[in-house]
Design an enzyme around this catalytic site. Structure first.
Site, PDB file in Angstrom:
ATOM      1  N   HIS A   1      55.482  15.494  10.042  1.00  0.00           N
ATOM      2  CA  HIS A   1      56.896  15.448  10.410  1.00  0.00           C
ATOM      3  C   HIS A   1      57.366  14.011  10.295  1.00  0.00           C
ATOM      4  O   HIS A   1      56.599  13.081  10.516  1.00  0.00           O
ATOM      5  CB  HIS A   1      57.067  15.932  11.864  1.00  0.00           C
TER       6      HIS A   1
ATOM      7  N   LYS B   1      58.448  20.920  18.921  1.00  0.00           N
ATOM      8  CA  LYS B   1      58.467  21.754  17.700  1.00  0.00           C
ATOM      9  C   LYS B   1      57.082  21.840  17.075  1.00  0.00           C
ATOM     10  O   LYS B   1      56.674  22.869  16.573  1.00  0.00           O
ATOM     11  CB  LYS B   1      59.422  21.141  16.663  1.00  0.00           C
TER      12      LYS B   1
ATOM     13  N   ARG C   1      72.712  16.611  21.336  1.00  0.00           N
ATOM     14  CA  ARG C   1      72.534  15.151  21.300  1.00  0.00           C
ATOM     15  C   ARG C   1      73.317  14.524  20.157  1.00  0.00           C
ATOM     16  O   ARG C   1      73.885  13.445  20.302  1.00  0.00           O
ATOM     17  CB  ARG C   1      71.043  14.807  21.155  1.00  0.00           C
TER      18      ARG C   1
ATOM     19  N   SER D   1      61.502  16.176  21.482  1.00  0.00           N
ATOM     20  CA  SER D   1      62.073  17.057  20.451  1.00  0.00           C
ATOM     21  C   SER D   1      61.032  17.331  19.354  1.00  0.00           C
ATOM     22  O   SER D   1      60.758  18.489  19.004  1.00  0.00           O
ATOM     23  CB  SER D   1      63.320  16.374  19.870  1.00  0.00           C
TER      24      SER D   1
ATOM     25  N   ASP E   1      64.864  22.983  22.135  1.00  0.00           N
ATOM     26  CA  ASP E   1      65.091  21.789  21.306  1.00  0.00           C
ATOM     27  C   ASP E   1      66.241  22.013  20.337  1.00  0.00           C
ATOM     28  O   ASP E   1      67.044  21.117  20.085  1.00  0.00           O
ATOM     29  CB  ASP E   1      63.827  21.391  20.538  1.00  0.00           C
TER      30      ASP E   1
HETATM   31  N1  URA Z   1      63.747  14.585  14.439  1.00  0.00           N
HETATM   32  C1  URA Z   1      63.677  15.552  15.382  1.00  0.00           C
HETATM   33  O1  URA Z   1      63.189  16.639  15.121  1.00  0.00           O
HETATM   34  N2  URA Z   1      64.153  15.290  16.608  1.00  0.00           N
HETATM   35  C2  URA Z   1      64.697  14.108  16.946  1.00  0.00           C
HETATM   36  O2  URA Z   1      65.099  13.939  18.063  1.00  0.00           O
HETATM   37  C3  URA Z   1      64.766  13.103  15.955  1.00  0.00           C
HETATM   38  C4  URA Z   1      64.278  13.365  14.707  1.00  0.00           C
END
Ligand code: URA
Length: 432
Positions: A81, A186, A167, A182, A160
């Site tokens: 990620h 995930k 946000r 966040s 999230d």
């Molecule tokens: N990527 C994400 O999935 N969440 C964030 O808060 C910032 C970048």
């Protein structure tokens, strides 16, 4: 317990208990807590921060707010990620290389909100490619060809999904506890056993300073450990965009060419470093340099590119567009930006380039906006490059001439050209 008390506690810089965090996440996910109450709490967290224990509790609650995928049938699955960047086409190149080495790739990617499209938007530049597949198809593809890349359509970490969108609307994105919870919620919900994170740092990233990026990386690594998911964070530079292109079909073209052996040095450094650590975590070799060499071999022997084609075909995409890149959507106008003086590129503001590409239509200002796959920017000169007078710095790809002309002017402001020689720097800032 009620939400007003919880907001007041965080407003007054007090630590929230596990029960209070559970109360918030459960009731925000089910709609009992309103967006404005969640916004107030989120802003209080943004301003006053969270302790490590609070951040971990928030992460685990969000991870368990929906389904948790079980991918154990595939053995060790290593997920990847990025905290986000401009021109970030890493997944499109890295995922097929890793899958071609026999390491399963089962990845859910996002759409972009803001400057450029996300991996899903880029894949959708390929006609027919389905990002919205069922979990059964996702598993089938991972089982048969070793790879699937899909959108976030399953019920994973719904807390999230709501909080991230919120946000974005209240200027509360750049917060270490909020970003770490966040991303890690995930990743925990998505079922991988090991995680490699690309933590970007610089003008085009959420974290502008290396000290902040390091703190974010350390926080996510600790959460990973607590969740028993070994995590490696690679802090990479986002001072300038990654690679040569920014824009959806332009980035698909760059990714395909990379898999055919034509990869810019900065992209190669990031892709190979992330991949070498993914291989290590998957138990495929402890020697990082040897792992990079193996990745290179998969490109040279054509297996990585074959894997990309298998993926596209399995998800309904038309591979003739990949075999003949001329078929991909093309912008009507290609306008060069010429250098006004000779010298060296000292700065190429990544955030600025992202904004130009968003105004051209390559990114979304609002969640509902649609994306134009054809538009974007091709950067011919980057930091450290020498420039002769009237040499092309970049090309703007636009579908409206007016937009293109405006973009050329805006892009010129992103470049800083100086007389003295500028050294190119490594894009890998730190490994945690
Ligand atoms: N990527 C994400 O999935 N969440 C964030 O808060 C910032 C970048």
């Amino acid at each position: 317990m009620n939400i007003q008390e919880i907001i007041a506690k965080k407003r007054d810089k007090q630590e929230l208990s596990k029960e209070e965090i559970t109360y918030f996440v459960t009731n925000y996910t089910n709609g009992t807590i309103s967006d404005y109450q969640a916004a107030a709490l989120t802003m209080a967290i943004y301003i006053n921060g969270m302790t490590e224990e609070e951040t971990t509790n928030l992460t685990l609650e969000m991870a368990h707010s929906g389904d948790i995928l079980d991918l154990s049938e595939f053995g060790i699955v290593v997920d990847k990620h990025s905290t986000g960047g401009i021109g970030d086409k890493v997944t499109l190149i890295l995922a097929p290389i890793i899958a071609s080495l026999g390491i399963p790739v089962a990845k859910m990617s996002g759409r972009g909100l803001g400057y450029t499209g996300g991996t899903i938007d880029k894949l959708e530049a390929i006609p027919g490619y389905q990002t919205n597949i069922t979990i059964q198809e996702f598993r089938k593809n991972v089982g048969t060809i070793g790879i699937s890349l899909m959108g976030q359509t399953l019920n994973l970490a719904p807390a999230d999904k709501k909080l991230y969108a919120l946000r974005g609307t209240i200027a509360a994105t750049e917060s270490i506890p909020l970003i770490s919870s966040s991303i890690m919620s995930k990743k925990i919900a998505a079922g991988a056993n090991k995680i490699v994170l690309d933590v970007t740092c610089g003008s085009g990233a959420f974290m502008k300073e290396l000290s902040q990026a390091t703190q974010l990386a350390e926080t996510m690594k600790k959460i990973g450990k607590l969740a028993q998911k070994e995590t490696v964070c690679i802090i990479t530079s986002m001072e300038e965009p990654l690679g040569e292109t920014v824009g959806n079909s332009l980035e698909v073209i760059e990714a395909v060419q990379a898999l055919q052996g034509k990869m810019t040095e900065d992209v190669q450094e990031v892709v190979f470093t992330l991949g070498a650590y993914m291989m290590k975590l998957a138990g495929k070799g402890d020697n990082i340099e040897e792992n990079k060499q193996e990745m290179l071999t998969q490109i040279q022997n054509g297996k990585a590119f074959e894997k990309l084609k298998e993926l596209i075909q399995a998800q309904g995409g038309d591979i003739s567009y990949i075999e003949n890149l001329e078929l991909l959507p093309k912008a009507k106008y290609v306008i060069p930006l010429l250098g006004a003086k000779c010298g060296y590129v000292k700065k190429l503001n990544a955030k600025g380039v992202g904004e130009v590409s968003m105004h051209l239509g390559a990114g979304r200002m609002k969640k509902e906006d649609s994306i134009d796959p054809a538009v974007g920017i091709v950067l011919k000169k980057k930091i450290g490059d020498k420039i002769e007078e009237n040499e092309v710095l970049a090309y703007i790809y636009a579908n409206r001439e007016e937009d293109g002309k405006k973009a050329v002017k805006q892009l010129a402001n992103c470049y800083e050209i100086v007389e003295e020689r500028i050294e190119k720097k490594s894009g890998i800032l730190r490994i945690i």
